[in-house]
Design a protein around this motif. Sequence first.
Motif, PDB file in Angstrom:
ATOM      1  N   LEU A   1       0.804  -1.218   0.000  1.00 50.50           N
ATOM      2  CA  LEU A   1       0.000   0.000   0.000  1.00 50.50           C
ATOM      3  C   LEU A   1       0.843   1.277   0.000  1.00 50.50           C
ATOM      4  O   LEU A   1       0.299   2.371  -0.032  1.00 50.50           O
ATOM      5  N   ILE A   2       2.161   1.139   0.031  1.00 55.01           N
ATOM      6  CA  ILE A   2       3.054   2.306  -0.005  1.00 55.01           C
ATOM      7  C   ILE A   2       3.455   2.584  -1.453  1.00 55.01           C
ATOM      8  O   ILE A   2       3.260   3.670  -1.968  1.00 55.01           O
ATOM      9  N   PHE A   3       4.031   1.575  -2.118  1.00 53.97           N
ATOM     10  CA  PHE A   3       4.419   1.688  -3.526  1.00 53.97           C
ATOM     11  C   PHE A   3       4.543   0.271  -4.067  1.00 53.97           C
ATOM     12  O   PHE A   3       5.492  -0.439  -3.764  1.00 53.97           O
ATOM     13  N   ASP A   4       3.541  -0.144  -4.833  1.00 56.65           N
ATOM     14  CA  ASP A   4       3.522  -1.481  -5.430  1.00 56.65           C
ATOM     15  C   ASP A   4       3.545  -1.334  -6.947  1.00 56.65           C
ATOM     16  O   ASP A   4       2.884  -0.462  -7.502  1.00 56.65           O
ATOM     17  N   GLY A   5       4.297  -2.217  -7.594  1.00 63.21           N
ATOM     18  CA  GLY A   5       4.329  -2.234  -9.053  1.00 63.21           C
ATOM     19  C   GLY A   5       4.125  -3.648  -9.554  1.00 63.21           C
ATOM     20  O   GLY A   5       4.891  -4.544  -9.224  1.00 63.21           O
ATOM     21  N   GLU A   6       3.071  -3.845 -10.324  1.00 61.76           N
ATOM     22  CA  GLU A   6       2.822  -5.153 -10.938  1.00 61.76           C
ATOM     23  C   GLU A   6       3.282  -5.077 -12.385  1.00 61.76           C
ATOM     24  O   GLU A   6       2.661  -4.428 -13.222  1.00 61.76           O
ATOM     25  N   HIS A   7       4.409  -5.735 -12.661  1.00 59.69           N
ATOM     26  CA  HIS A   7       5.072  -5.685 -13.960  1.00 59.69           C
ATOM     27  C   HIS A   7       4.627  -6.883 -14.789  1.00 59.69           C
ATOM     28  O   HIS A   7       4.585  -7.999 -14.284  1.00 59.69           O
ATOM     29  N   ARG A   8       4.332  -6.646 -16.067  1.00 61.65           N
ATOM     30  CA  ARG A   8       3.809  -7.717 -16.908  1.00 61.65           C
ATOM     31  C   ARG A   8       4.436  -7.669 -18.296  1.00 61.65           C
ATOM     32  O   ARG A   8       4.557  -6.601 -18.900  1.00 61.65           O
TER      33      ARG A   8
ATOM     34  N   PHE B   1       1.078   0.700 -11.194  1.00 61.86           N
ATOM     35  CA  PHE B   1       1.595   1.185  -9.920  1.00 61.86           C
ATOM     36  C   PHE B   1       0.450   1.635  -9.026  1.00 61.86           C
ATOM     37  O   PHE B   1      -0.439   2.374  -9.468  1.00 61.86           O
ATOM     38  N   THR B   2       0.473   1.203  -7.769  1.00 57.66           N
ATOM     39  CA  THR B   2      -0.491   1.654  -6.774  1.00 57.66           C
ATOM     40  C   THR B   2       0.263   1.961  -5.488  1.00 57.66           C
ATOM     41  O   THR B   2       1.379   1.489  -5.287  1.00 57.66           O
ATOM     42  N   GLY B   3      -0.358   2.745  -4.632  1.00 59.53           N
ATOM     43  CA  GLY B   3       0.233   3.013  -3.331  1.00 59.53           C
ATOM     44  C   GLY B   3       0.249   4.487  -2.991  1.00 59.53           C
ATOM     45  O   GLY B   3       0.077   5.355  -3.854  1.00 59.53           O
ATOM     46  N   ALA B   4       0.477   4.750  -1.736  1.00 61.69           N
ATOM     47  CA  ALA B   4       0.430   6.110  -1.216  1.00 61.69           C
ATOM     48  C   ALA B   4       1.493   7.026  -1.824  1.00 61.69           C
ATOM     49  O   ALA B   4       1.271   8.230  -1.952  1.00 61.69           O
ATOM     50  N   LEU B   5       2.642   6.483  -2.214  1.00 59.04           N
ATOM     51  CA  LEU B   5       3.708   7.322  -2.774  1.00 59.04           C
ATOM     52  C   LEU B   5       3.563   7.575  -4.273  1.00 59.04           C
ATOM     53  O   LEU B   5       4.192   8.484  -4.808  1.00 59.04           O
ATOM     54  N   VAL B   6       2.745   6.785  -4.953  1.00 61.84           N
ATOM     55  CA  VAL B   6       2.652   6.863  -6.416  1.00 61.84           C
ATOM     56  C   VAL B   6       2.274   8.258  -6.916  1.00 61.84           C
ATOM     57  O   VAL B   6       2.909   8.758  -7.852  1.00 61.84           O
ATOM     58  N   PRO B   7       1.269   8.927  -6.340  1.00 60.56           N
ATOM     59  CA  PRO B   7       0.930  10.263  -6.867  1.00 60.56           C
ATOM     60  C   PRO B   7       2.101  11.250  -6.854  1.00 60.56           C
ATOM     61  O   PRO B   7       2.134  12.180  -7.657  1.00 60.56           O
ATOM     62  N   PHE B   8       3.067  11.027  -5.985  1.00 58.39           N
ATOM     63  CA  PHE B   8       4.211  11.935  -5.879  1.00 58.39           C
ATOM     64  C   PHE B   8       5.303  11.664  -6.911  1.00 58.39           C
ATOM     65  O   PHE B   8       6.197  12.487  -7.081  1.00 58.39           O
ATOM     66  N   VAL B   9       5.244  10.503  -7.584  1.00 56.57           N
ATOM     67  CA  VAL B   9       6.304  10.133  -8.522  1.00 56.57           C
ATOM     68  C   VAL B   9       5.797   9.841  -9.936  1.00 56.57           C
ATOM     69  O   VAL B   9       6.539   9.315 -10.754  1.00 56.57           O
ATOM     70  N   VAL B  10       4.553  10.195 -10.224  1.00 52.71           N
ATOM     71  CA  VAL B  10       3.978   9.907 -11.542  1.00 52.71           C
ATOM     72  C   VAL B  10       4.828  10.486 -12.661  1.00 52.71           C
ATOM     73  O   VAL B  10       5.143   9.807 -13.638  1.00 52.71           O
TER      74      VAL B  10
ATOM     75  N   SER C   1       7.960  11.252 -12.704  1.00 52.15           N
ATOM     76  CA  SER C   1       9.228  10.525 -12.783  1.00 52.15           C
ATOM     77  C   SER C   1       9.043   9.156 -13.443  1.00 52.15           C
ATOM     78  O   SER C   1       9.875   8.725 -14.242  1.00 52.15           O
ATOM     79  N   LEU C   2       7.963   8.476 -13.113  1.00 55.18           N
ATOM     80  CA  LEU C   2       7.697   7.174 -13.743  1.00 55.18           C
ATOM     81  C   LEU C   2       7.573   7.336 -15.256  1.00 55.18           C
ATOM     82  O   LEU C   2       8.148   6.559 -16.017  1.00 55.18           O
ATOM     83  N   ARG C   3       6.853   8.350 -15.668  1.00 58.60           N
ATOM     84  CA  ARG C   3       6.654   8.560 -17.114  1.00 58.60           C
ATOM     85  C   ARG C   3       7.931   9.051 -17.797  1.00 58.60           C
ATOM     86  O   ARG C   3       8.232   8.650 -18.908  1.00 58.60           O
ATOM     87  N   ALA C   4       8.686   9.903 -17.119  1.00 53.46           N
ATOM     88  CA  ALA C   4       9.889  10.481 -17.726  1.00 53.46           C
ATOM     89  C   ALA C   4      11.090   9.549 -17.672  1.00 53.46           C
ATOM     90  O   ALA C   4      11.899   9.519 -18.597  1.00 53.46           O
ATOM     91  N   ASP C   5      11.224   8.774 -16.579  1.00 46.07           N
ATOM     92  CA  ASP C   5      12.426   7.966 -16.380  1.00 46.07           C
ATOM     93  C   ASP C   5      12.214   6.473 -16.634  1.00 46.07           C
ATOM     94  O   ASP C   5      13.108   5.804 -17.140  1.00 46.07           O
ATOM     95  N   THR C   6      11.069   5.950 -16.259  1.00 46.72           N
ATOM     96  CA  THR C   6      10.847   4.508 -16.343  1.00 46.72           C
ATOM     97  C   THR C   6      10.298   4.081 -17.699  1.00 46.72           C
ATOM     98  O   THR C   6      10.764   3.091 -18.264  1.00 46.72           O
ATOM     99  N   LEU C   7       9.326   4.797 -18.239  1.00 44.25           N
ATOM    100  CA  LEU C   7       8.742   4.408 -19.523  1.00 44.25           C
ATOM    101  C   LEU C   7       9.783   4.325 -20.643  1.00 44.25           C
ATOM    102  O   LEU C   7       9.775   3.358 -21.418  1.00 44.25           O
ATOM    103  N   PRO C   8      10.719   5.263 -20.745  1.00 42.34           N
ATOM    104  CA  PRO C   8      11.763   5.113 -21.771  1.00 42.34           C
ATOM    105  C   PRO C   8      12.586   3.831 -21.591  1.00 42.34           C
ATOM    106  O   PRO C   8      13.055   3.244 -22.569  1.00 42.34           O
ATOM    107  N   GLN C   9      12.743   3.378 -20.360  1.00 40.84           N
ATOM    108  CA  GLN C   9      13.473   2.136 -20.116  1.00 40.84           C
ATOM    109  C   GLN C   9      12.665   0.918 -20.581  1.00 40.84           C
ATOM    110  O   GLN C   9      13.235  -0.068 -21.036  1.00 40.84           O
ATOM    111  N   PHE C  10      11.341   0.975 -20.455  1.00 41.09           N
ATOM    112  CA  PHE C  10      10.496  -0.088 -21.020  1.00 41.09           C
ATOM    113  C   PHE C  10      10.749  -0.181 -22.519  1.00 41.09           C
ATOM    114  O   PHE C  10      10.916  -1.270 -23.074  1.00 41.09           O
ATOM    115  N   GLU C  11      10.751   0.975 -23.165  1.00 42.41           N
ATOM    116  CA  GLU C  11      10.949   1.018 -24.613  1.00 42.41           C
ATOM    117  C   GLU C  11      12.334   0.507 -25.001  1.00 42.41           C
ATOM    118  O   GLU C  11      12.484  -0.233 -25.980  1.00 42.41           O
ATOM    119  N   ALA C  12      13.353   0.874 -24.229  1.00 37.44           N
ATOM    120  CA  ALA C  12      14.714   0.397 -24.500  1.00 37.44           C
ATOM    121  C   ALA C  12      14.799  -1.118 -24.328  1.00 37.44           C
ATOM    122  O   ALA C  12      15.430  -1.805 -25.135  1.00 37.44           O
TER     123      ALA C  12
END
Length: 187
Positions: free
Chosen positions: A126-133, A152-161, A163-174
């Motif tokens: 409930l803090i920061f969970d990521g279900e990767h598929r 991504f779900t959890g209490a911290l997620v709204p604070f890092v949205v 960053s997830l889109r800017a830093d993590t999504l490009p890594q998915f693509e790579a």
Amino acid sequence: MTTTSPSRVRMSRRRRIALIGGIVLAVLAGYVTWSNLRPVALTSSIEIDAPVAKVWRVLTDLRAYPAWNPFVISAEVTSDGGTLKEGATLRNVMRDATGDTTFTPTVLAVTPERELRWLGRIGPGLIFDGEHRFELRSLGPGRTLLVQSERFTGALVPFVVSSLRADTLPQFEALNRALAQRATALP
């Protein structure tokens, strides 16, 4: 003149502190519930000129990740005798623009040539969970659609949205591009 006894003043203070504490807990519980009911999803897909069986073989060969994977730079099964199966624990080192992060997700699904899915958590849940598929779909003979996503779900997620889109999504693509390149290059 009426005087208030010291025990009555203390009781009144205790009640106020209890009331304030109850309100804080209710607000916190409401926020955690709200943040877990509003997941953030990242998705990236790629068409690969290789059959599903070959793409699956590359995806599930965790020991080879350091040789080709720019995002999950290291992965190993640390439970169940090293077998990649539902319920197993992984040790993944992921790299993005913010640096390297080690996660120990639990495998939720291993459906050969169809799906690999795990759940990673920061904190007790409930803090920061990521279900990767990773989902594989045949597009016909010798062609595969790879869909990589994370919810991504959890209490911290709204604070890092952002960053997830800017830093993590490009890594998915790579990762998708590198997996496609490896699958098409291997015999």
